[in-house]
Design a protein around this motif. Structure first.
Motif, PDB file in Angstrom:
ATOM      1  N   VAL A 190       8.128  12.798  -4.425  1.00  0.00           N
ATOM      2  CA  VAL A 190       9.371  13.369  -3.908  1.00  0.00           C
ATOM      3  C   VAL A 190       9.108  14.138  -2.617  1.00  0.00           C
ATOM      4  CG1 VAL A 190      11.146  15.122  -4.329  1.00  0.00           C
ATOM      5  CG2 VAL A 190      10.599  13.447  -6.106  1.00  0.00           C
ATOM      6  N   VAL A 191       8.063  14.973  -2.601  1.00  0.00           N
ATOM      7  CA  VAL A 191       7.761  15.758  -1.400  1.00  0.00           C
ATOM      8  C   VAL A 191       7.454  14.838  -0.227  1.00  0.00           C
ATOM      9  CG1 VAL A 191       6.115  17.361  -0.358  1.00  0.00           C
ATOM     10  CG2 VAL A 191       7.002  17.794  -2.662  1.00  0.00           C
ATOM     11  N   GLU A 192       6.694  13.788  -0.477  1.00  0.00           N
ATOM     12  CA  GLU A 192       6.384  12.829   0.587  1.00  0.00           C
ATOM     13  C   GLU A 192       7.656  12.187   1.129  1.00  0.00           C
ATOM     14  OE1 GLU A 192       3.892   8.621   1.171  1.00  0.00           O
ATOM     15  OE2 GLU A 192       3.574   9.849  -0.623  1.00  0.00           O
ATOM     16  N   GLY A 193       8.564  11.824   0.225  1.00  0.00           N
ATOM     17  CA  GLY A 193       9.822  11.226   0.655  1.00  0.00           C
ATOM     18  C   GLY A 193      10.698  12.210   1.415  1.00  0.00           C
ATOM     19  N   LEU A 194      10.722  13.463   0.968  1.00  0.00           N
ATOM     20  CA  LEU A 194      11.508  14.489   1.650  1.00  0.00           C
ATOM     21  C   LEU A 194      11.022  14.694   3.079  1.00  0.00           C
ATOM     22  CD1 LEU A 194      11.690  17.192  -1.172  1.00  0.00           C
ATOM     23  CD2 LEU A 194      13.643  15.934  -0.241  1.00  0.00           C
ATOM     24  N   VAL A 195       9.727  14.835   3.233  1.00  0.00           N
ATOM     25  CA  VAL A 195       9.159  15.084   4.557  1.00  0.00           C
ATOM     26  C   VAL A 195       9.413  13.897   5.484  1.00  0.00           C
ATOM     27  CG1 VAL A 195       7.013  15.433   5.835  1.00  0.00           C
ATOM     28  CG2 VAL A 195       7.417  16.696   3.708  1.00  0.00           C
ATOM     29  N   ALA A 196       9.211  12.690   4.962  1.00  0.00           N
ATOM     30  CA  ALA A 196       9.408  11.492   5.785  1.00  0.00           C
ATOM     31  C   ALA A 196      10.853  11.368   6.256  1.00  0.00           C
ATOM     32  CB  ALA A 196       8.989  10.247   5.000  1.00  0.00           C
ATOM     33  N   LEU A 197      11.809  11.624   5.345  1.00  0.00           N
ATOM     34  CA  LEU A 197      13.213  11.486   5.712  1.00  0.00           C
ATOM     35  C   LEU A 197      13.668  12.627   6.620  1.00  0.00           C
ATOM     36  CD1 LEU A 197      15.875  10.005   5.504  1.00  0.00           C
ATOM     37  CD2 LEU A 197      16.314  11.169   3.325  1.00  0.00           C
ATOM     38  N   ALA A 198      13.260  13.855   6.299  1.00  0.00           N
ATOM     39  CA  ALA A 198      13.696  15.004   7.095  1.00  0.00           C
ATOM     40  C   ALA A 198      13.143  14.937   8.516  1.00  0.00           C
ATOM     41  CB  ALA A 198      13.274  16.306   6.416  1.00  0.00           C
ATOM     42  N   LYS A 199      11.966  14.335   8.687  1.00  0.00           N
ATOM     43  CA  LYS A 199      11.383  14.206  10.029  1.00  0.00           C
ATOM     44  C   LYS A 199      12.244  13.343  10.945  1.00  0.00           C
ATOM     45  CE  LYS A 199       6.384  14.897   9.405  1.00  0.00           C
ATOM     46  NZ  LYS A 199       5.052  14.229   9.394  1.00  0.00           N
ATOM     47  N   THR A 200      13.040  12.463  10.368  1.00  0.00           N
ATOM     48  CA  THR A 200      13.866  11.571  11.186  1.00  0.00           C
ATOM     49  C   THR A 200      15.167  12.222  11.631  1.00  0.00           C
ATOM     50  OG1 THR A 200      15.088  10.609   9.314  1.00  0.00           O
ATOM     51  CG2 THR A 200      12.949   9.629   9.857  1.00  0.00           C
ATOM     52  N   ALA A 201      15.457  13.423  11.104  1.00  0.00           N
ATOM     53  CA  ALA A 201      16.735  14.073  11.416  1.00  0.00           C
ATOM     54  C   ALA A 201      16.829  14.394  12.905  1.00  0.00           C
ATOM     55  CB  ALA A 201      16.885  15.347  10.592  1.00  0.00           C
ATOM     56  N   GLN A 202      17.929  14.035  13.513  1.00  0.00           N
ATOM     57  CA  GLN A 202      18.174  14.301  14.926  1.00  0.00           C
ATOM     58  C   GLN A 202      18.762  15.702  15.078  1.00  0.00           C
ATOM     59  OE1 GLN A 202      17.442  12.104  17.557  1.00  0.00           O
ATOM     60  NE2 GLN A 202      16.370  11.040  15.901  1.00  0.00           N
ATOM     61  N   ILE A 203      18.016  16.591  15.734  1.00  0.00           N
ATOM     62  CA  ILE A 203      18.462  17.957  15.970  1.00  0.00           C
ATOM     63  C   ILE A 203      19.020  18.039  17.380  1.00  0.00           C
ATOM     64  CG2 ILE A 203      17.793  20.391  15.959  1.00  0.00           C
ATOM     65  CD1 ILE A 203      15.361  19.618  14.288  1.00  0.00           C
ATOM     66  N   GLY A 204      20.226  18.600  17.523  1.00  0.00           N
ATOM     67  CA  GLY A 204      20.744  18.666  18.883  1.00  0.00           C
ATOM     68  C   GLY A 204      22.181  19.102  18.965  1.00  0.00           C
ATOM     69  N   ASN A 205      22.858  18.613  19.978  1.00  0.00           N
ATOM     70  CA  ASN A 205      24.230  18.974  20.277  1.00  0.00           C
ATOM     71  C   ASN A 205      25.141  18.532  19.134  1.00  0.00           C
ATOM     72  OD1 ASN A 205      26.802  19.315  21.283  1.00  0.00           O
ATOM     73  ND2 ASN A 205      26.361  18.401  23.273  1.00  0.00           N
ATOM     74  N   PRO A 206      25.813  19.462  18.454  1.00  0.00           N
ATOM     75  CA  PRO A 206      26.636  19.086  17.304  1.00  0.00           C
ATOM     76  C   PRO A 206      27.845  18.240  17.672  1.00  0.00           C
ATOM     77  CG  PRO A 206      26.975  21.396  17.855  1.00  0.00           C
ATOM     78  CD  PRO A 206      25.822  20.919  18.692  1.00  0.00           C
ATOM     79  N   ALA A 207      28.205  18.216  18.945  1.00  0.00           N
ATOM     80  CA  ALA A 207      29.351  17.413  19.372  1.00  0.00           C
ATOM     81  C   ALA A 207      29.009  15.943  19.547  1.00  0.00           C
ATOM     82  CB  ALA A 207      29.918  17.967  20.680  1.00  0.00           C
ATOM     83  N   GLN A 208      27.716  15.596  19.518  1.00  0.00           N
ATOM     84  CA  GLN A 208      27.317  14.202  19.666  1.00  0.00           C
ATOM     85  C   GLN A 208      27.229  13.532  18.300  1.00  0.00           C
ATOM     86  OE1 GLN A 208      23.672  14.268  21.921  1.00  0.00           O
ATOM     87  NE2 GLN A 208      24.715  14.779  23.844  1.00  0.00           N
TER      88      GLN A 208
ATOM     89  N   THR B 265      13.138  22.978   7.171  1.00  0.00           N
ATOM     90  CA  THR B 265      11.861  23.470   6.655  1.00  0.00           C
ATOM     91  C   THR B 265      11.755  23.227   5.150  1.00  0.00           C
ATOM     92  OG1 THR B 265      11.730  25.159   8.381  1.00  0.00           O
ATOM     93  CG2 THR B 265      10.428  25.531   6.392  1.00  0.00           C
ATOM     94  N   ILE B 266      10.596  22.745   4.726  1.00  0.00           N
ATOM     95  CA  ILE B 266      10.323  22.500   3.311  1.00  0.00           C
ATOM     96  C   ILE B 266       9.103  23.307   2.905  1.00  0.00           C
ATOM     97  CG2 ILE B 266       9.717  20.784   1.560  1.00  0.00           C
ATOM     98  CD1 ILE B 266      11.096  18.679   3.324  1.00  0.00           C
ATOM     99  N   PHE B 267       9.265  24.145   1.878  1.00  0.00           N
ATOM    100  CA  PHE B 267       8.160  24.919   1.325  1.00  0.00           C
ATOM    101  C   PHE B 267       7.764  24.364  -0.036  1.00  0.00           C
ATOM    102  CE2 PHE B 267       9.654  28.274   4.261  1.00  0.00           C
ATOM    103  CZ  PHE B 267       8.440  28.657   4.813  1.00  0.00           C
ATOM    104  N   THR B 268       6.470  24.159  -0.236  1.00  0.00           N
ATOM    105  CA  THR B 268       5.933  23.834  -1.556  1.00  0.00           C
ATOM    106  C   THR B 268       5.116  25.035  -2.045  1.00  0.00           C
ATOM    107  OG1 THR B 268       3.978  22.793  -0.588  1.00  0.00           O
ATOM    108  CG2 THR B 268       5.868  21.366  -1.075  1.00  0.00           C
TER     109      THR B 268
END
Length: 490
Positions: free
Chosen positions: A298-316, A368-371
């Motif tokens: 689960v942790v491996e899957g969480l990190v892999a998916l969260a890394k793909t998240a696009q951080i930026g302008n909320p209007a886009q 951020t993910i804490f274990t």
């Protein structure tokens, strides 16, 4: 800079002073909001009180009020995208999410508009001969509706739709951080045909506006959504005048993944539960309880998916994680990251501010993910209200439910399992107002919402919500008109 105005008694009012509202993406002010005080509160409450007693509102049948609400729903639908854009600029949440929320909000007004003329009194089969008794359901009067900054119009609507359907009038106090969309939204009531004074707004700081509004003698009830300290202050002030309250407060919701769950789907649900809206939701699944058999997967899957998240302008449209709404809140989130490390938790993803140059001016925090978290740590017990996920391992079903319930809060919970018996047992065991099974963050105008324990008092949405804004009157009629002994109770 755009200047916004309050609505009081159907008239726009700017006030003599104003304060700045900031765009969390740029970190710069973009709007001016009226800075009200006790005098403006008195004026708004007086307008709401007069409207409550006016035949233009009080004289409407329940059916007529319902039709007004349905008409308002249509007007709101026409303005949904415009209001969503204002909310995104004011609070930094994704335009895609704000647009979805605003397009969905008309359903609350249609639902309660259709419900109100189905609320009935009753003829009572009393044990007194020649007596006729019945009950009436009547509105309370002037309601103070205090909304938070994370989803201003959605959480305001959860109050407005039932209170207006019930025949009350209202003074709205939006968050001082995100007032703009509410001030634009309230203008639509006149367009829909509501009488002046039924819906009013005041804006400003909590002590200058919120406190006088809550303690005003002509306010019959307070409906509040916000943090626990604010809720406690509202509750105390209401108690001094024996007012009723609806409080929707904080949460530290447990999201439980069992070893028989569809792990891929559960990982997506966990990401949605904490990183959607940058973790700024009261229902955030900030405690992820994972069976040891699937913990690492689960942790491996969480990190892999969260890394793909696009951080930026909320209007886009391609942005998936936006900024934190206020600079103060970002500071709090970053402080909790240090607290977590000091307690021995390990950040396997994120842990600070993004380093991307184009995000430097905005109030961003990395997902951020804490274990290595246990349920006694502050990061697991206190509401952070940001994109921080605490992963806590467990060994069996009983331990999972025990950890989940070992919290002062009880707003929501999630269970991921393919075992229907476990799902039913978990739904019964969870000390939470909402339990999701193999999903997360689902809400509806038809489903009651509220918390157990320190997460609040009362329910919003669903048929239960209308009862919070009505009071019962019992009427006795003597059919014969004969009083045998005036000194003895009938």
């Amino acid at each position: 800079m755009i200047t916004f105005q309050n609505t009081v008694n159907g008239q726009l009012t700017a006030g003599s002073e104003s304060f700045e509202s900031f765009d969390p993406f740029t970190g710069k002010p973009w709007a001016l909001i009226p800075a009200d005080g006790p005098a403006e509160v008195d004026t708004a409450v007086a307008a709401a009180k007069a409207a409550f007693k006016s035949p233009a509102w009080r004289g409407l049948t329940a059916t007529a009020r319902g039709k007004l609400l349905v008409r308002f729903a249509d007007v709101l639908a026409e303005n949904a995208d415009r209001l969503a854009a204002i909310e995104t600029r004011d609070n930094g949440k994704l335009l895609s999410e704000m647009t979805a929320q605003l397009r969905y909000l008309p359903e609350w007004y249609r639902y309660f508009g259709g419900l109100i003329d189905k609320i009935e009194g009753a003829v009572l089969p009393v044990d007194k001969a020649n007596m006729f008794a019945y009950t009436r359901r009547e509105p309370l009067g002037v309601i103070a509706a205090i909304a938070p900054w994370n989803s201003p119009l959605m959480l305001l609507t959860w109050k407005l739709a039932p209170l207006l359907a019930a025949g009350n009038t209202v003074v709205i106090k939006p968050s001082e951080h995100t007032s703009a969309s509410t001030l634009e939204f309230v203008k639509l009531f006149e367009e829909a045909g509501f009488p002046p004074g039924v819906v009013n707004t005041v804006t400003g700081m909590p002590m200058e506006v919120g406190a006088p509004l809550v303690s005003h003698p002509d306010v019959a009830k307070i409906a509040f959504t916000g943090g626990e300290p604010g809720g406690i202050a509202v509750y105390k002030a209401a108690a001094e005048q024996l007012k009723t309250v609806t409080l929707e407060l904080g949460g530290k919701s447990a999201n439980i993944i069992f070893d028989d769950a569809d792990v891929e789907n559960a990982v997506k649900g966990a990401i949605s539960g904490i990183f959607a809206a940058s973790g700024q939701t009261c229902i955030a699944g900030s405690r992820l309880l994972v069976h040891r058999n699937v913990h690492d997967q689960v942790v491996e899957g969480l990190v892999a998916l969260a890394k793909t998240a696009q951080i930026g302008n909320p209007a886009q449209t391609n942005t998936q994680v936006g900024p934190i709404t206020t600079l103060q809140q970002r500071g709090k989130v970053l402080d909790y990251m240090k607290i977590a490390r000091d307690e021995g938790a390990e950040a396997v993803l994120g842990g600070g501010k993004p380093t991307t140059p184009e995000l430097a001016d905005g109030w961003f925090v990395e997902p951020t993910i804490f274990t290595g978290v246990n349920n006694k740590m502050r990061i697991a017990r206190e509401e952070v209200f940001g994109p921080i996920l605490s992963v806590i391992p467990f060994d069996d079903e009983d331990e999972a439910f025990e950890i989940a319930n070992d919290s002062p809060y009880g707003l929501a919970a999630g269970i991921w399992t393919q075992n229907i018996g476990r799902a039913i047992r978990g739904a019964e065991a969870m000390e939470a107002g909402t339990v999701w099974v193999n999903t997360y963050r689902a809400v509806s105008y038809m489903a009651p919402f509220g918390g157990y324990k320190r997460s609040g008092v009362g329910r919003e949405s669903g048929q239960e919500a209308i009862n919070a804004y009505l009071q019962t009157k019992t009427v006795w009629i003597d059919a014969l008109g004969e009083t045998a002994n005036p000194f003895i109770i009938r």
